[in-house]
Design an enzyme around this catalytic site. Structure first.
Site, PDB file in Angstrom:
ATOM      1  N   ARG A  58      -9.100  -5.443  21.305  1.00 24.99           N
ATOM      2  CA  ARG A  58      -7.656  -5.414  21.612  1.00 24.99           C
ATOM      3  C   ARG A  58      -7.430  -5.150  22.895  1.00 24.99           C
TER       4      ARG A  58
ATOM      5  N   THR B 243       6.617   2.993  13.384  1.00 22.56           N
ATOM      6  CA  THR B 243       5.434   3.199  13.662  1.00 22.56           C
ATOM      7  C   THR B 243       5.093   4.236  15.083  1.00 22.56           C
TER       8      THR B 243
ATOM      9  N   SER C  90       1.049  -4.505  20.597  1.00 17.36           N
ATOM     10  CA  SER C  90       0.912  -5.983  20.029  1.00 17.36           C
ATOM     11  C   SER C  90       2.238  -6.545  19.297  1.00 17.36           C
TER      12      SER C  90
ATOM     13  N   TYR D  40       0.927  -1.100   0.134  1.00 19.82           N
ATOM     14  CA  TYR D  40       0.011  -0.135   0.121  1.00 19.82           C
ATOM     15  C   TYR D  40       0.789   1.264   0.009  1.00 19.82           C
TER      16      TYR D  40
ATOM     17  N   ALA E 172      -8.246   2.174  10.395  1.00 18.86           N
ATOM     18  CA  ALA E 172      -9.572   2.716  11.040  1.00 18.86           C
ATOM     19  C   ALA E 172     -10.412   3.768   9.970  1.00 18.86           C
ATOM     20  N   LEU E 173      -9.801   4.751   9.465  1.00 19.70           N
ATOM     21  CA  LEU E 173     -10.600   5.560   8.445  1.00 19.70           C
ATOM     22  C   LEU E 173     -10.937   5.038   7.086  1.00 19.70           C
ATOM     23  N   ASN E 174      -9.927   4.153   6.789  1.00 19.95           N
ATOM     24  CA  ASN E 174     -10.308   3.603   5.400  1.00 19.95           C
ATOM     25  C   ASN E 174     -11.666   2.629   5.698  1.00 19.95           C
TER      26      ASN E 174
ATOM     27  N   LYS F 234       8.506  -3.532  15.753  1.00 21.51           N
ATOM     28  CA  LYS F 234       8.946  -2.237  15.299  1.00 21.51           C
ATOM     29  C   LYS F 234       9.863  -1.600  16.403  1.00 21.51           C
TER      30      LYS F 234
ATOM     31  N   ARG G 292       2.821  -6.039   8.546  1.00 19.32           N
ATOM     32  CA  ARG G 292       2.253  -4.605   9.301  1.00 19.32           C
ATOM     33  C   ARG G 292       0.994  -4.562   9.983  1.00 19.32           C
TER      34      ARG G 292
ATOM     35  N   TYR H  62       2.897  -7.154  16.668  1.00 21.94           N
ATOM     36  CA  TYR H  62       3.500  -6.183  15.464  1.00 21.94           C
ATOM     37  C   TYR H  62       4.126  -5.126  15.727  1.00 21.94           C
ATOM     38  N   HIS H  63       3.400  -4.426  16.626  1.00 22.06           N
ATOM     39  CA  HIS H  63       4.023  -2.888  17.126  1.00 22.06           C
ATOM     40  C   HIS H  63       5.493  -3.204  17.747  1.00 22.06           C
TER      41      HIS H  63
ATOM     42  N   VAL I 230     -16.764   1.274  16.041  1.00 21.30           N
ATOM     43  CA  VAL I 230     -15.949   1.842  16.909  1.00 21.30           C
ATOM     44  C   VAL I 230     -15.780   0.573  18.171  1.00 21.30           C
TER      45      VAL I 230
HETATM   46  P1  NAD Z   1       1.701  -3.731   3.073  1.00 22.55           P
HETATM   47  O1  NAD Z   1       1.072  -4.979   3.863  1.00 22.55           O
HETATM   48  O2  NAD Z   1       0.486  -3.352   2.175  1.00 22.55           O
HETATM   49  O3  NAD Z   1       3.088  -3.691   2.422  1.00 22.55           O
HETATM   50  C1  NAD Z   1       4.179  -4.373   2.700  1.00 22.55           C
HETATM   51  C2  NAD Z   1       4.732  -5.074   1.471  1.00 22.55           C
HETATM   52  O4  NAD Z   1       6.272  -5.740   2.163  1.00 22.55           O
HETATM   53  C3  NAD Z   1       4.165  -6.107   0.892  1.00 22.55           C
HETATM   54  O5  NAD Z   1       3.971  -5.842  -0.393  1.00 22.55           O
HETATM   55  C4  NAD Z   1       4.626  -7.369   1.238  1.00 22.55           C
HETATM   56  O6  NAD Z   1       4.767  -8.242   0.318  1.00 22.55           O
HETATM   57  C5  NAD Z   1       6.206  -6.886   1.652  1.00 22.55           C
HETATM   58  N1  NAD Z   1       6.952  -7.903   2.582  1.00 22.55           N
HETATM   59  C6  NAD Z   1       6.659  -8.095   3.830  1.00 22.55           C
HETATM   60  N2  NAD Z   1       7.640  -8.915   4.021  1.00 22.55           N
HETATM   61  C7  NAD Z   1       8.483  -9.023   3.224  1.00 22.55           C
HETATM   62  C8  NAD Z   1       9.956  -9.670   3.235  1.00 22.55           C
HETATM   63  N3  NAD Z   1      10.217 -10.380   3.959  1.00 22.55           N
HETATM   64  N4  NAD Z   1      10.664  -9.750   1.816  1.00 22.55           N
HETATM   65  C9  NAD Z   1      10.225  -8.955   0.901  1.00 22.55           C
HETATM   66  N5  NAD Z   1       8.992  -8.158   1.097  1.00 22.55           N
HETATM   67  C10 NAD Z   1       8.215  -8.133   2.153  1.00 22.55           C
HETATM   68  O7  NAD Z   1       1.829  -2.692   4.003  1.00 22.55           O
HETATM   69  P2  NAD Z   1       1.779  -1.095   4.205  1.00 22.55           P
HETATM   70  O8  NAD Z   1       0.549  -0.567   4.634  1.00 22.55           O
HETATM   71  O9  NAD Z   1       2.300  -0.637   2.918  1.00 22.55           O
HETATM   72  O10 NAD Z   1       2.973  -0.550   5.195  1.00 22.55           O
HETATM   73  C11 NAD Z   1       4.334  -0.447   4.718  1.00 22.55           C
HETATM   74  C12 NAD Z   1       4.911  -0.128   6.047  1.00 22.55           C
HETATM   75  O11 NAD Z   1       4.696   1.073   6.527  1.00 22.55           O
HETATM   76  C13 NAD Z   1       5.175  -1.350   7.008  1.00 22.55           C
HETATM   77  O12 NAD Z   1       6.388  -1.311   7.680  1.00 22.55           O
HETATM   78  C14 NAD Z   1       4.169  -0.616   8.137  1.00 22.55           C
HETATM   79  O13 NAD Z   1       4.488  -1.335   9.545  1.00 22.55           O
HETATM   80  C15 NAD Z   1       4.460   0.774   7.911  1.00 22.55           C
HETATM   81  N6  NAD Z   1       3.173   1.639   8.410  1.00 22.55           N
HETATM   82  C16 NAD Z   1       2.068   1.303   7.601  1.00 22.55           C
HETATM   83  C17 NAD Z   1       0.978   2.105   8.204  1.00 22.55           C
HETATM   84  C18 NAD Z   1      -0.364   2.013   7.553  1.00 22.55           C
HETATM   85  O14 NAD Z   1      -1.490   2.551   7.987  1.00 22.55           O
HETATM   86  N7  NAD Z   1      -0.480   1.399   6.406  1.00 22.55           N
HETATM   87  C19 NAD Z   1       1.146   3.184   9.349  1.00 22.55           C
HETATM   88  C20 NAD Z   1       2.355   3.318   9.772  1.00 22.55           C
HETATM   89  C21 NAD Z   1       3.398   2.402   9.336  1.00 22.55           C
HETATM   90  N1  USQ Z   2     -10.119   0.785  15.640  1.00 23.68           N
HETATM   91  C1  USQ Z   2     -11.574   0.892  15.819  1.00 23.68           C
HETATM   92  N2  USQ Z   2     -12.479   0.310  14.904  1.00 23.68           N
HETATM   93  C2  USQ Z   2     -11.777  -0.227  13.793  1.00 23.68           C
HETATM   94  C3  USQ Z   2     -10.587  -0.237  13.421  1.00 23.68           C
HETATM   95  C4  USQ Z   2      -9.808   0.218  14.391  1.00 23.68           C
HETATM   96  O1  USQ Z   2     -11.912   1.623  16.654  1.00 23.68           O
HETATM   97  O2  USQ Z   2     -12.773  -0.691  12.980  1.00 23.68           O
HETATM   98  C5  USQ Z   2      -9.339   1.428  16.558  1.00 23.68           C
HETATM   99  C6  USQ Z   2      -8.248   0.455  17.149  1.00 23.68           C
HETATM  100  O3  USQ Z   2      -8.773  -0.254  18.262  1.00 23.68           O
HETATM  101  C7  USQ Z   2      -7.114   1.494  17.532  1.00 23.68           C
HETATM  102  C8  USQ Z   2      -7.246   2.310  16.415  1.00 23.68           C
HETATM  103  O4  USQ Z   2      -8.462   2.349  15.908  1.00 23.68           O
HETATM  104  O5  USQ Z   2      -7.336   1.594  18.943  1.00 23.68           O
HETATM  105  C9  USQ Z   2      -6.189   2.486  15.362  1.00 23.68           C
HETATM  106  O6  USQ Z   2      -6.267   1.058  14.836  1.00 23.68           O
HETATM  107  P1  USQ Z   2      -5.646   0.495  13.136  1.00 23.68           P
HETATM  108  O7  USQ Z   2      -6.216  -0.831  12.996  1.00 23.68           O
HETATM  109  O8  USQ Z   2      -6.492   1.751  12.267  1.00 23.68           O
HETATM  110  O9  USQ Z   2      -4.389   0.976  13.176  1.00 23.68           O
HETATM  111  P2  USQ Z   2      -3.171  -0.013  13.991  1.00 23.68           P
HETATM  112  O10 USQ Z   2      -3.600  -1.433  14.346  1.00 23.68           O
HETATM  113  O11 USQ Z   2      -2.612   0.762  15.140  1.00 23.68           O
HETATM  114  O12 USQ Z   2      -2.327  -0.250  12.749  1.00 23.68           O
HETATM  115  C10 USQ Z   2      -2.122   0.688  11.651  1.00 23.68           C
HETATM  116  C11 USQ Z   2      -1.092   0.244  10.631  1.00 23.68           C
HETATM  117  C12 USQ Z   2       0.239  -0.207  11.103  1.00 23.68           C
HETATM  118  C13 USQ Z   2       0.879   1.017  11.781  1.00 23.68           C
HETATM  119  C14 USQ Z   2      -0.122   1.714  12.594  1.00 23.68           C
HETATM  120  C15 USQ Z   2       0.222   3.371  13.114  1.00 23.68           C
HETATM  121  O13 USQ Z   2      -1.574  -1.433  10.288  1.00 23.68           O
HETATM  122  O14 USQ Z   2       1.150  -0.874  10.215  1.00 23.68           O
HETATM  123  O15 USQ Z   2       2.106   0.775  12.337  1.00 23.68           O
HETATM  124  O16 USQ Z   2      -1.302   1.900  11.881  1.00 23.68           O
HETATM  125  S1  USQ Z   2      -0.110   3.532  14.594  1.00 23.68           S
HETATM  126  O17 USQ Z   2      -1.391   3.295  14.924  1.00 23.68           O
HETATM  127  O18 USQ Z   2       0.034   5.123  14.886  1.00 23.68           O
HETATM  128  O19 USQ Z   2       0.818   2.626  15.539  1.00 23.68           O
END
Ligand code: NAD
Ligand code: USQ
Length: 404
Positions: free
Chosen positions: A337, A155, A190, A22, A249-251, A196, A111, A192-193, A265
């Site tokens: 969560r 993150t 989590s 993405y 969330a917003l998407n 990072k 992620r 995941y978090h 929510v």
């Molecule tokens: P995404 O899952 O859409 O994209 C991640 C890409 O990395 C995928 O195409 C996947 O195939 C590739 N990938 C994963 N593991 C791999 C590996 N071992 N080798 C090669 N490729 C690999 O995720 P995204 O939403 O685009 O997020 C990208 C980065 O930004 C992530 O590190 C995520 O933690 C960070 N991030 C995303 C958001 C968000 O809201 N989407 C917010 C904050 C941080």
């Molecule tokens: N939430 C709701 N309803 C929903 C989805 C989420 O209330 O339908 C709440 C969650 O409980 C959370 C908040 O909204 O409190 C954000 O959740 P999220 O799923 O939008 O985001 P999060 O799990 O934190 O993860 C996403 C990305 C991750 C990135 C992170 C940034 O998937 O890769 O690291 O946003 S941050 O939130 O700043 O850590």
């Protein structure tokens, strides 16, 4: 300040790890458009997760090969492609030796917080994939590209929700009469978090020990779909996740509004996070690349533009929906969560603005266009994927299989 990859005699080379995802796809196109020479490294595992879990992007997405071919036919610009796993050091070494990047932007991780909380094997996969992948990138830089600047996606969730202001990476503390500037405390919520947090520590250490130059972008939650480049052709379209595992969330709320599903929510809805438009993700990464960290420097930027609670987001989507004639309802869902649902939140985010970030703030018009987009594709929505299915408390060692 260097504004584009073309301003020096030879274009700067940027390796976009995770460039099929993405944020990565939008960034790869943006940098290519700005004159950088771009290579995408991706093992396409994100597409595999969709197949395994029965999920799909709201928008249809072309294969990575067709995406890159279409980009070339529209703009004449070439994006190199290395398909492979960055946890495989031999593969990564060959990619580094062949492409010789000036910067490596690392998006290539698992992620999703809910994905990492499905069961033991997904938790282990997430930390293994993310921590080992990043370690391999650091070793590849040391061995083959010592001058290369790492721009790593972290993150905002590394900090958690402390009851004091969140600084950008570091906090100056006076303790027993002595003062030091130390990494800001990490309280991720989590597996995941937490991956990072582990990455940040490994990167900071290698900056000190080996003189690596790195920028850790602590990004907030990203929303939106179109960037100037992805809007050029439907084969360049980005993915948009709305399901309970990868949707954010917003998407999710915009898609829910479009199909008449009550906005989900979680709990009391006071959960506050930093948010940013995907058009600002690509801008922030470009700014970080154009203004690299110095050798041995470990920089941290908080990458978001505005803070919202989940309740605030629900209100904004409800009002924007009403303007389009949608009757948007909200439903409090038991929170799957473990997180604070009412808390203080005030996070600094000035370093990217100082480098020239001009944000796209969440406005009515943006919400209208996101909602319109969701309405356009609403027939592709599988409403069974909307409710959250992963519980932080109930996860266990037993492998969880998905039933239909
Ligand atoms: P995404 O899952 O859409 O994209 C991640 C890409 O990395 C995928 O195409 C996947 O195939 C590739 N990938 C994963 N593991 C791999 C590996 N071992 N080798 C090669 N490729 C690999 O995720 P995204 O939403 O685009 O997020 C990208 C980065 O930004 C992530 O590190 C995520 O933690 C960070 N991030 C995303 C958001 C968000 O809201 N989407 C917010 C904050 C941080
Ligand atoms: N939430 C709701 N309803 C929903 C989805 C989420 O209330 O339908 C709440 C969650 O409980 C959370 C908040 O909204 O409190 C954000 O959740 P999220 O799923 O939008 O985001 P999060 O799990 O934190 O993860 C996403 C990305 C991750 C990135 C992170 C940034 O998937 O890769 O690291 O946003 S941050 O939130 O700043 O850590």
């Amino acid at each position: 300040q260097q504004a584009s990859g073309q301003s020096s005699s030879k274009p700067k080379k940027v390796m976009v790890i995770g460039g099929d995802g993405y944020c990565g796809w939008a960034t790869a196109l943006h940098l290519s458009n700005k004159g950088y020479e771009v290579a995408i490294v991706d093992n396409l595992v994100r597409r595999l997760f969709d197949h395994q879990l029965g999920l799909d992007s709201l928008t249809p997405i072309a294969s990575i090969q067709n995406r890159i071919r279409r980009w070339k036919s529209l703009t004449g610009k070439t994006i190199q492609l290395f398909i492979g796993d960055i946890c495989d050091f031999e593969f990564l070494s060959e990619a580094f030796k062949s492409f010789e990047p000036d910067s490596a932007v690392h998006f290539g991780e698992q992620r999703s917080a809910p994905f990492s909380m499905i069961d033991r094997s997904r938790a282990v996969y997430t930390q293994n994939n993310n921590v080992i992948g990043t370690l391999n990138v650091l070793f590849a830089m040391k061995e083959f590209s010592e001058e290369c600047h790492l721009v790593k996606l972290g993150t905002m969730g590394e900090y958690g929700t402390p009851n004091i202001d969140i600084e950008e990476g570091f906090l100056t503390i006076t303790h027993n009469g002595r003062t030091d500037t130390l990494p800001y405390p990490k309280q991720a919520s989590s597996f995941y978090h937490l991956s990072k947090v582990h990455d940040s520590h490994n990167i900071a250490f290698t900056c000190k020990a080996w003189g690596i130059r790195a920028t850790d972008l602590n990004q907030g939650v990203v929303y939106g779909i179109r960037t100037d480049e992805t809007a050029m052709h439907e084969e360049l379209s980005n993915r948009l996740d709305y399901d309970g595992i990868f949707g954010t969330a917003l998407n999710r709320f915009c898609v829910q509004a479009a199909v008449g599903h009550p906005l989900t929510v979680y709990g009391k809805g006071g959960q506050t996070r930093g948010y940013l438009d995907i058009r600002d993700t690509v801008q922030c990464v470009e700014l970080a690349i154009a203004n690299p960290a110095k050798p041995g420097e470990f920089r941290v930027f908080n990458q978001f533009t505005e803070q919202f609670s989940v309740n605030e987001l629900a209100k904004l989507v409800t009002a924007a929906g009403a303007k389009l004639g949608l009757d948007v309802q909200t439903k409090s869902v038991p929170n799957p969560r473990v997180e604070a649902e009412e808390h203080y939140y005030n996070a600094k985010h000035s370093k990217l603005s100082e480098l020239g970030l001009v944000p796209h703030l969440l406005s009515d018009s943006l919400l209208d266009s996101l909602l319109n987009f969701a309405v356009q594709y609403k027939d592709r929505v599988d409403t069974a994927q909307i409710m959250p299915s992963v519980s932080w408390k109930k996860m266990g060692a037993k492998p969880k299989t998905v039933s239909v």
